[in-house]
Design a protein around this motif. Structure first.
Motif, PDB file in Angstrom:
ATOM      1  N   VAL A 191       4.056  -1.689  -9.510  1.00  0.00           N
ATOM      2  CA  VAL A 191       3.911  -1.706  -7.734  1.00  0.00           C
ATOM      3  C   VAL A 191       4.977  -2.995  -6.931  1.00  0.00           C
ATOM      4  CG1 VAL A 191       2.424  -1.398  -5.634  1.00  0.00           C
ATOM      5  CG2 VAL A 191       1.329  -0.357  -7.752  1.00  0.00           C
ATOM      6  N   GLN A 192       4.192  -4.077  -7.577  1.00  0.00           N
ATOM      7  CA  GLN A 192       5.077  -5.572  -7.206  1.00  0.00           C
ATOM      8  C   GLN A 192       6.314  -5.305  -7.519  1.00  0.00           C
ATOM      9  OE1 GLN A 192       3.138  -7.978  -5.591  1.00  0.00           O
ATOM     10  NE2 GLN A 192       2.052  -6.349  -5.585  1.00  0.00           N
ATOM     11  N   GLU A 193       6.490  -5.081  -8.766  1.00  0.00           N
ATOM     12  CA  GLU A 193       8.465  -4.591  -8.314  1.00  0.00           C
ATOM     13  C   GLU A 193       9.241  -3.911  -7.638  1.00  0.00           C
ATOM     14  OE1 GLU A 193      10.487  -6.404 -10.590  1.00  0.00           O
ATOM     15  OE2 GLU A 193       8.539  -7.490 -10.824  1.00  0.00           O
ATOM     16  N   VAL A 194       8.428  -2.670  -7.430  1.00  0.00           N
ATOM     17  CA  VAL A 194       8.803  -1.750  -5.961  1.00  0.00           C
ATOM     18  C   VAL A 194       8.338  -2.477  -5.249  1.00  0.00           C
ATOM     19  CG1 VAL A 194       9.037   0.589  -5.639  1.00  0.00           C
ATOM     20  CG2 VAL A 194       8.413   0.244  -7.591  1.00  0.00           C
ATOM     21  N   VAL A 195       7.845  -3.004  -4.704  1.00  0.00           N
ATOM     22  CA  VAL A 195       7.385  -3.074  -3.584  1.00  0.00           C
ATOM     23  C   VAL A 195       9.117  -4.618  -2.595  1.00  0.00           C
ATOM     24  CG1 VAL A 195       6.602  -5.250  -3.257  1.00  0.00           C
ATOM     25  CG2 VAL A 195       5.778  -4.507  -1.461  1.00  0.00           C
ATOM     26  N   ASP A 196       9.466  -5.228  -4.377  1.00  0.00           N
ATOM     27  CA  ASP A 196      10.444  -5.960  -2.967  1.00  0.00           C
ATOM     28  C   ASP A 196      11.748  -4.883  -2.871  1.00  0.00           C
ATOM     29  OD1 ASP A 196       9.320  -7.879  -3.179  1.00  0.00           O
ATOM     30  OD2 ASP A 196       9.684  -8.711  -5.890  1.00  0.00           O
ATOM     31  N   CYS A 197      11.277  -3.587  -2.961  1.00  0.00           N
ATOM     32  CA  CYS A 197      12.846  -2.764  -3.189  1.00  0.00           C
ATOM     33  C   CYS A 197      12.814  -2.222  -1.742  1.00  0.00           C
ATOM     34  CB  CYS A 197      12.884  -1.856  -3.778  1.00  0.00           C
ATOM     35  SG  CYS A 197      12.937  -2.632  -5.507  1.00  0.00           S
ATOM     36  N   TRP A 198      11.755  -2.527  -0.864  1.00  0.00           N
ATOM     37  CA  TRP A 198      11.563  -1.902   0.819  1.00  0.00           C
ATOM     38  C   TRP A 198      11.828  -2.549   1.832  1.00  0.00           C
ATOM     39  CZ3 TRP A 198       9.561   2.665   1.296  1.00  0.00           C
ATOM     40  CH2 TRP A 198       7.996   3.317   0.735  1.00  0.00           C
ATOM     41  N   SER A 199      13.130  -1.502   2.569  1.00  0.00           N
ATOM     42  CA  SER A 199      13.308  -2.210   3.755  1.00  0.00           C
ATOM     43  C   SER A 199      13.649  -1.631   5.334  1.00  0.00           C
ATOM     44  CB  SER A 199      15.188  -2.856   3.802  1.00  0.00           C
ATOM     45  OG  SER A 199      15.240  -1.246   3.786  1.00  0.00           O
ATOM     46  N   ASP A 200      14.022  -2.360   5.965  1.00  0.00           N
ATOM     47  CA  ASP A 200      13.143  -1.397   7.764  1.00  0.00           C
ATOM     48  C   ASP A 200      13.942  -0.309   7.546  1.00  0.00           C
ATOM     49  OD1 ASP A 200      12.188  -4.239   8.151  1.00  0.00           O
ATOM     50  OD2 ASP A 200      14.814  -5.111   9.654  1.00  0.00           O
ATOM     51  N   GLU A 201      14.630   0.428   6.606  1.00  0.00           N
ATOM     52  CA  GLU A 201      15.283   1.724   6.300  1.00  0.00           C
ATOM     53  C   GLU A 201      14.363   2.820   5.380  1.00  0.00           C
ATOM     54  OE1 GLU A 201      17.450  -1.212   6.387  1.00  0.00           O
ATOM     55  OE2 GLU A 201      17.954  -0.897   8.691  1.00  0.00           O
ATOM     56  N   GLY A 202      13.272   1.668   4.700  1.00  0.00           N
ATOM     57  CA  GLY A 202      12.865   2.518   3.816  1.00  0.00           C
ATOM     58  C   GLY A 202      12.796   2.159   2.330  1.00  0.00           C
ATOM     59  N   LEU A 203      13.193   3.022   1.582  1.00  0.00           N
ATOM     60  CA  LEU A 203      13.253   2.037   0.062  1.00  0.00           C
ATOM     61  C   LEU A 203      14.594   1.660   0.128  1.00  0.00           C
ATOM     62  CD1 LEU A 203      11.400   1.278  -2.509  1.00  0.00           C
ATOM     63  CD2 LEU A 203      11.988   4.121  -2.839  1.00  0.00           C
ATOM     64  N   ASP A 204      14.704   1.042  -1.102  1.00  0.00           N
ATOM     65  CA  ASP A 204      16.205   0.789  -0.841  1.00  0.00           C
ATOM     66  C   ASP A 204      16.826   0.639  -2.654  1.00  0.00           C
ATOM     67  OD1 ASP A 204      18.868  -0.841  -0.781  1.00  0.00           O
ATOM     68  OD2 ASP A 204      18.260  -2.106   0.197  1.00  0.00           O
ATOM     69  N   GLY A 205      17.942   2.121  -2.216  1.00  0.00           N
ATOM     70  CA  GLY A 205      17.698   2.597  -3.769  1.00  0.00           C
ATOM     71  C   GLY A 205      18.957   1.162  -4.220  1.00  0.00           C
ATOM     72  N   LYS A 206      19.828   0.224  -3.488  1.00  0.00           N
ATOM     73  CA  LYS A 206      21.018  -0.057  -4.147  1.00  0.00           C
ATOM     74  C   LYS A 206      19.686  -2.072  -4.847  1.00  0.00           C
ATOM     75  CE  LYS A 206      24.349   0.604  -1.065  1.00  0.00           C
ATOM     76  NZ  LYS A 206      25.202   0.005   0.654  1.00  0.00           N
ATOM     77  N   ILE A 207      19.200  -1.889  -4.022  1.00  0.00           N
ATOM     78  CA  ILE A 207      17.943  -3.438  -4.234  1.00  0.00           C
ATOM     79  C   ILE A 207      17.163  -2.441  -5.500  1.00  0.00           C
ATOM     80  CG2 ILE A 207      16.245  -5.040  -3.765  1.00  0.00           C
ATOM     81  CD1 ILE A 207      16.771  -4.347  -0.589  1.00  0.00           C
ATOM     82  N   LEU A 239       1.117  -1.539   0.078  1.00  0.00           N
ATOM     83  CA  LEU A 239       0.312   0.317   0.659  1.00  0.00           C
ATOM     84  C   LEU A 239       1.032   1.390   0.450  1.00  0.00           C
ATOM     85  CD1 LEU A 239      -2.705   1.439   0.243  1.00  0.00           C
ATOM     86  CD2 LEU A 239      -3.149   0.991   2.387  1.00  0.00           C
ATOM     87  N   ARG A 240       2.655   1.147   0.471  1.00  0.00           N
ATOM     88  CA  ARG A 240       3.390   2.550   0.678  1.00  0.00           C
ATOM     89  C   ARG A 240       3.802   2.605  -0.287  1.00  0.00           C
ATOM     90  NH1 ARG A 240       6.734   0.596   4.410  1.00  0.00           N
ATOM     91  NH2 ARG A 240       5.949   1.649   6.469  1.00  0.00           N
ATOM     92  N   THR A 241       3.509   1.677  -1.545  1.00  0.00           N
ATOM     93  CA  THR A 241       4.204   2.098  -3.194  1.00  0.00           C
ATOM     94  C   THR A 241       3.176   2.175  -3.561  1.00  0.00           C
ATOM     95  OG1 THR A 241       5.140  -0.146  -2.618  1.00  0.00           O
ATOM     96  CG2 THR A 241       4.869   0.666  -4.636  1.00  0.00           C
ATOM     97  N   VAL A 242       2.532   1.957  -3.547  1.00  0.00           N
ATOM     98  CA  VAL A 242       1.120   2.767  -4.358  1.00  0.00           C
ATOM     99  C   VAL A 242       0.971   4.310  -4.456  1.00  0.00           C
ATOM    100  CG1 VAL A 242      -1.767   2.641  -5.467  1.00  0.00           C
ATOM    101  CG2 VAL A 242      -0.434   0.427  -4.702  1.00  0.00           C
ATOM    102  N   GLU A 243       0.419   4.044  -2.496  1.00  0.00           N
ATOM    103  CA  GLU A 243       0.686   6.034  -2.357  1.00  0.00           C
ATOM    104  C   GLU A 243       2.072   6.692  -2.702  1.00  0.00           C
ATOM    105  OE1 GLU A 243      -2.251   6.528  -1.721  1.00  0.00           O
ATOM    106  OE2 GLU A 243      -2.936   4.787  -1.031  1.00  0.00           O
TER     107      GLU A 243
END
Length: 202
Positions: A179-195, A48-52
């Motif tokens: 959305v399903q691609e970006v959702v895999d890039c979230w980590s505990d610290e937020g959106l993981d640019g490295k991933i 949901l965070r990714t959608v927003e």
């Protein structure tokens, strides 16, 4: 919850009290016959965070094409369906067996857990969103390669991607696939640019 003024806050609050498993659930039979384990409920929040994030003007991500956003931004029914589908990310691409048939687990969550039917094309529109995202991911494994016009045309004719009868438009299907691609890039610290960067290179 999904149509409220701040769906992400509502879902995050429920998650903080560990209430999402009681809301997002399938039948015992569906869970017992599922071909994979249900993902973490944090994935629901991340979805949901990714959608927003994608719907808002945000410098964390490149601007999306207006054609990709138009239907999701302007059609309330589509937006509600995309939000609910993103919330069901922990159940994505999991199948269960019913009457010797393989059925998406999200179907049971919508029908038996959330008790939702055809309103906003939830029951008959969300499973195709996940199927369409899977087809797009498999059809274009390299995000830096666009593919041929013929390949794209064949993909967009698939009823899991474009089938207005159940509210499926190619633009909203592509948006959900993103959305399903970006959702895999979230980590505990937020959106993981490295991933995110590494996924672009694979």
């Amino acid at each position: 919850m999904i149509k409220g003024p701040d769906p992400l806050y509502a879902i995050s609050l429920l998650h903080s009290f560990d209430l999402l498993p009681a809301i997002l659930t399938a039948t015992p039979h569906a869970l017992e016959t599922a071909d994979s384990e249900v993902g973490s409920m944090q994935r629901a929040v991340d979805g949901l965070r990714t959608v927003e994030l994608l719907l808002s003007s945000n410098d964390k991500l490149p601007a999306l094409s207006p054609s990709l956003l138009e239907v999701v931004q302007n059609d309330k029914s589509t937006r509600a369906r995309i939000r609910l589908a993103a919330l069901l990310t922990p159940f994505r691409w999991i199948l269960f067996e019913e009457k010797k048939k393989k059925i998406p687990l999200v179907d049971s969550v919508i029908r038996d857990g959330l008790k939702l039917g055809s309103m906003n094309f939830y029951l008959n529109g969300i499973p195709p969103l996940f199927k369409g995202a899977e087809l797009i991911r498999k059809g274009f494994p390299d995000p830096l390669t666009t593919g041929s016009r013929a390949q794209i045309g064949i993909l967009l004719r698939n009823t899991s991607i474009h089938y207005p009868v159940v509210g499926a438009e190619w633009s909203s299907s592509l948006f959900f696939a993103l959305v399903q691609e970006v959702v895999d890039c979230w980590s505990d610290e937020g959106l993981d640019g490295k991933i995110s960067y590494s996924k672009q290179g694979t």
